[in-house]
Scaffold this active site. Structure first.
Site, PDB file in Angstrom:
ATOM      1  N   LYS A 128       0.821  -1.221   0.000  1.00 34.97           N
ATOM      2  CA  LYS A 128       0.000   0.000   0.000  1.00 34.97           C
ATOM      3  C   LYS A 128       0.858   1.276   0.000  1.00 34.97           C
ATOM      4  O   LYS A 128       2.064   1.226   0.248  1.00 34.97           O
ATOM      5  CB  LYS A 128      -0.928  -0.034   1.224  1.00 34.97           C
ATOM      6  CG  LYS A 128      -1.936  -1.201   1.199  1.00 34.97           C
ATOM      7  CD  LYS A 128      -2.899  -1.107   2.383  1.00 34.97           C
ATOM      8  CE  LYS A 128      -3.914  -2.235   2.377  1.00 34.97           C
ATOM      9  NZ  LYS A 128      -4.911  -2.084   3.473  1.00 34.97           N
ATOM     10  N   HIS A 184      -2.104  -5.596   1.523  1.00 33.60           N
ATOM     11  CA  HIS A 184      -3.383  -6.314   1.364  1.00 33.60           C
ATOM     12  C   HIS A 184      -3.108  -7.738   0.907  1.00 33.60           C
ATOM     13  O   HIS A 184      -2.182  -7.967   0.127  1.00 33.60           O
ATOM     14  CB  HIS A 184      -4.234  -5.621   0.286  1.00 33.60           C
ATOM     15  CG  HIS A 184      -5.350  -6.500  -0.238  1.00 33.60           C
ATOM     16  ND1 HIS A 184      -6.580  -6.570   0.384  1.00 33.60           N
ATOM     17  CD2 HIS A 184      -5.402  -7.374  -1.286  1.00 33.60           C
ATOM     18  CE1 HIS A 184      -7.342  -7.461  -0.267  1.00 33.60           C
ATOM     19  NE2 HIS A 184      -6.652  -7.948  -1.287  1.00 33.60           N
ATOM     20  N   TYR A 211     -12.322  -2.136  -3.422  1.00 35.31           N
ATOM     21  CA  TYR A 211     -12.816  -2.269  -2.047  1.00 35.31           C
ATOM     22  C   TYR A 211     -14.345  -2.114  -1.967  1.00 35.31           C
ATOM     23  O   TYR A 211     -14.869  -1.761  -0.905  1.00 35.31           O
ATOM     24  CB  TYR A 211     -12.127  -1.261  -1.137  1.00 35.31           C
ATOM     25  CG  TYR A 211     -10.778  -1.723  -0.619  1.00 35.31           C
ATOM     26  CD1 TYR A 211     -10.654  -2.912   0.117  1.00 35.31           C
ATOM     27  CD2 TYR A 211      -9.620  -0.981  -0.821  1.00 35.31           C
ATOM     28  CE1 TYR A 211      -9.426  -3.345   0.607  1.00 35.31           C
ATOM     29  CE2 TYR A 211      -8.386  -1.404  -0.324  1.00 35.31           C
ATOM     30  CZ  TYR A 211      -8.304  -2.586   0.387  1.00 35.31           C
ATOM     31  OH  TYR A 211      -7.087  -3.015   0.885  1.00 35.31           O
ATOM     32  N   GLU A 271      -9.556 -10.551  -7.829  1.00 35.53           N
ATOM     33  CA  GLU A 271      -8.595  -9.457  -7.617  1.00 35.53           C
ATOM     34  C   GLU A 271      -7.415  -9.566  -8.596  1.00 35.53           C
ATOM     35  O   GLU A 271      -6.977  -8.553  -9.162  1.00 35.53           O
ATOM     36  CB  GLU A 271      -8.109  -9.471  -6.169  1.00 35.53           C
ATOM     37  CG  GLU A 271      -9.224  -9.073  -5.199  1.00 35.53           C
ATOM     38  CD  GLU A 271      -8.868  -9.247  -3.731  1.00 35.53           C
ATOM     39  OE1 GLU A 271      -9.736  -8.990  -2.884  1.00 35.53           O
ATOM     40  OE2 GLU A 271      -7.718  -9.643  -3.415  1.00 35.53           O
ATOM     41  N   ASN A 328      -2.046   0.036   6.921  1.00 39.72           N
ATOM     42  CA  ASN A 328      -1.486  -1.228   7.417  1.00 39.72           C
ATOM     43  C   ASN A 328      -0.638  -1.960   6.386  1.00 39.72           C
ATOM     44  O   ASN A 328      -0.488  -3.177   6.424  1.00 39.72           O
ATOM     45  CB  ASN A 328      -2.589  -2.118   8.008  1.00 39.72           C
ATOM     46  CG  ASN A 328      -3.660  -2.458   6.984  1.00 39.72           C
ATOM     47  OD1 ASN A 328      -3.559  -2.081   5.823  1.00 39.72           O
ATOM     48  ND2 ASN A 328      -4.668  -3.199   7.420  1.00 39.72           N
TER      49      ASN A 328
HETATM   50  P1  IDP Z   1      -7.882  -6.975   5.722  1.00 35.23           P
HETATM   51  O1  IDP Z   1      -7.076  -6.006   4.897  1.00 35.23           O
HETATM   52  O2  IDP Z   1      -7.102  -7.517   6.889  1.00 35.23           O
HETATM   53  O3  IDP Z   1      -8.543  -8.058   4.907  1.00 35.23           O
HETATM   54  P2  IDP Z   1     -10.532  -5.738   5.913  1.00 35.23           P
HETATM   55  O4  IDP Z   1     -11.443  -5.903   7.079  1.00 35.23           O
HETATM   56  O5  IDP Z   1     -10.861  -6.464   4.647  1.00 35.23           O
HETATM   57  O6  IDP Z   1      -9.057  -6.119   6.418  1.00 35.23           O
HETATM   58  O7  IDP Z   1     -10.436  -4.188   5.627  1.00 35.23           O
HETATM   59  C1  IDP Z   1      -9.825  -3.710   4.437  1.00 35.23           C
HETATM   60  C2  IDP Z   1      -8.924  -2.558   4.770  1.00 35.23           C
HETATM   61  O8  IDP Z   1      -9.711  -1.475   5.264  1.00 35.23           O
HETATM   62  C3  IDP Z   1      -7.901  -2.828   5.897  1.00 35.23           C
HETATM   63  O9  IDP Z   1      -6.733  -3.484   5.453  1.00 35.23           O
HETATM   64  C4  IDP Z   1      -7.624  -1.417   6.384  1.00 35.23           C
HETATM   65  O10 IDP Z   1      -6.696  -0.755   5.537  1.00 35.23           O
HETATM   66  C5  IDP Z   1      -8.977  -0.752   6.243  1.00 35.23           C
HETATM   67  N1  IDP Z   1      -9.707  -0.787   7.511  1.00 35.23           N
HETATM   68  C6  IDP Z   1     -10.333  -1.859   8.072  1.00 35.23           C
HETATM   69  N2  IDP Z   1     -10.900  -1.536   9.248  1.00 35.23           N
HETATM   70  C7  IDP Z   1     -10.643  -0.216   9.433  1.00 35.23           C
HETATM   71  C8  IDP Z   1     -10.968   0.720  10.486  1.00 35.23           C
HETATM   72  O11 IDP Z   1     -11.618   0.390  11.468  1.00 35.23           O
HETATM   73  N3  IDP Z   1     -10.508   2.001  10.315  1.00 35.23           N
HETATM   74  C9  IDP Z   1      -9.798   2.400   9.219  1.00 35.23           C
HETATM   75  N4  IDP Z   1      -9.470   1.543   8.221  1.00 35.23           N
HETATM   76  C10 IDP Z   1      -9.879   0.265   8.331  1.00 35.23           C
HETATM   77 MG    MG Z   2     -10.026  -7.973   3.486  1.00 34.66          MG
END
Ligand code: IDP
Ligand code: MG
Length: 140
Positions: free
Chosen positions: A11, A117, A51, A128, A114
């Site tokens: 990212k 992905h 997304y 994807e 984070n």
């Molecule tokens: P993942 O990336 O671990 O699969 P997902 O629940 O699919 O997690 O969420 C997609 C992305 O959305 C996350 O990687 C993160 O960047 C963002 N995200 C998820 N939850 C939050 C939140 O509570 N606050 C801000 N960003 C979030």
């Molecule tokens: Mg996810």
């Protein structure tokens, strides 16, 4: 165990901090092979489509902004059980809950930024990968 392909994105927070090599080292150390890779700048439309499953979530706007804030590296990873293996290497979505040695524990800034992905299932991996790579760009 089956040889699988999974889709990965390094990212914008990772490209901004010059961490693509450090993250790729963790990917390769886990036995995953990077069989396709390119650096791109996502458009807003591409990020919203990618997304779309999170469209109704309160963090959707912030998520899209963070994905278009800079270049990303999109990848296809190959290996035994690659989808779960890569999710394990990534660690928990919230880096404060991720195990040590994982990409997110070692490198992520926050739950939003984070660093990487990874696909969560065989069907989503296929969709994807198809959004970002033609078949002849994937070379195992
Ligand atoms: P993942 O990336 O671990 O699969 P997902 O629940 O699919 O997690 O969420 C997609 C992305 O959305 C996350 O990687 C993160 O960047 C963002 N995200 C998820 N939850 C939050 C939140 O509570 N606050 C801000 N960003 C979030
Ligand atoms: Mg996810």
């Amino acid at each position: 165990m089956a040889i699988e392909h999974t889709f990965s994105i390094l990212k914008p927070d990772a490209t901004r901090r010059n961490l693509t090599g450090a993250i790729n080292a963790l990917i390769e150390k886990a036995g995953l092979r990077i069989v396709a890779q390119k650096r791109v700048k996502m458009t807003r439309e591409q990020a919203e489509t990618f997304y779309a499953v999170h469209k109704a979530r309160p963090f959707f706007g912030e998520l899209v902004e963070s994905m278009i804030a800079g270049p990303v590296v999109v990848q296809v990873l190959e290996g035994e059980n690659a989808i779960k293996t890569y999710r394990d290497v990534l660690g928990a979505t919230d880096p404060s809950k991720a195990e040590s040695g994982t990409i997110r524990k070692e490198h992520a800034l926050s739950v939003g930024e984070n660093s990487a992905h990874g696909s969560d299932a065989v069907d989503t991996a296929k969709i994807e990968i198809g959004q970002w790579f033609a078949g002849n760009e994937i070379v195992g």
